[in-house]
Design an enzyme around this catalytic site. Structure first.
Site: not given
Ligand code: IDP
Length: 132
Positions: A9, A49, A57, A85, A102, A112, A115, A126
């Site tokens: 990212k 997303y 958010f 993962r 991470r 984080n 992805h 994707e």
């Molecule tokens: P993943 O990236 O581990 O698959 P997802 O739940 O699909 O997790 O979330 C996608 C992305 O959204 C996360 O990687 C993160 O960047 C962002 N995200 C998820 N939860 C939060 C939050 O509570 N606050 C801000 N960003 C979040």
């Protein structure tokens, strides 16, 4: 061989972590089948997303992921989706084990660093979305 979609990212690219992160995938045994530095449009970000559209958010995620170039990759290997993962670690860096990407390179869920597709089906969607 299974494929997964992985994307460093904008915070990871800005911090100069491409080399270190690619090395981790190579050391684990993945083949980097394709890679490209690209800037994501708001439209592409919203599709990627879409599953988080109802979250408070959502706007911040779109702003974050479009804030600079990302480094998109197709990685290939045995159980590529699940292995990637595991290497990446839990979504929230606070919960991600040390030794994961991470866990080692991020402190906050908002930024984080990386992805990785969460299923084989989503990986193929994707890959098409970002590479075709
Ligand atoms: P993943 O990236 O581990 O698959 P997802 O739940 O699909 O997790 O979330 C996608 C992305 O959204 C996360 O990687 C993160 O960047 C962002 N995200 C998820 N939860 C939060 C939050 O509570 N606050 C801000 N960003 C979040």
């Amino acid at each position: 061989m299974e494929r997964s979609f992985v994307m460093i990212k904008p915070d990871g690219v800005r911090r100069g972590l491409i080399g270190k992160i690619v090395t981790r995938f190579e050391e684990k045994g993945f083949k980097i089948a394709e890679a490209r530095l690209m800037t994501i449009s708001e439209e592409l970000a919203s599709v990627h997303y879409a599953h988080l559209q109802s979250k408070p958010f959502f706007g911040e995620i779109i702003e974050y992921i479009t804030s600079g170039p990302v480094f998109a990759m197709i990685v290939e290997g045995h159980e590529a989706v699940r292995n990637a993962r595991t290497l990446i670690g839990f979504t929230n860096p606070v919960e991600a084990a040390a030794g994961t990407i991470r866990g080692d390179f991020a402190t906050i869920v908002d930024y984080n660093v990386i992805h990785g597709s969460d299923s084989v089906e989503n990986a193929e969607i994707e890959i098409k979305r970002f590479f075709e």
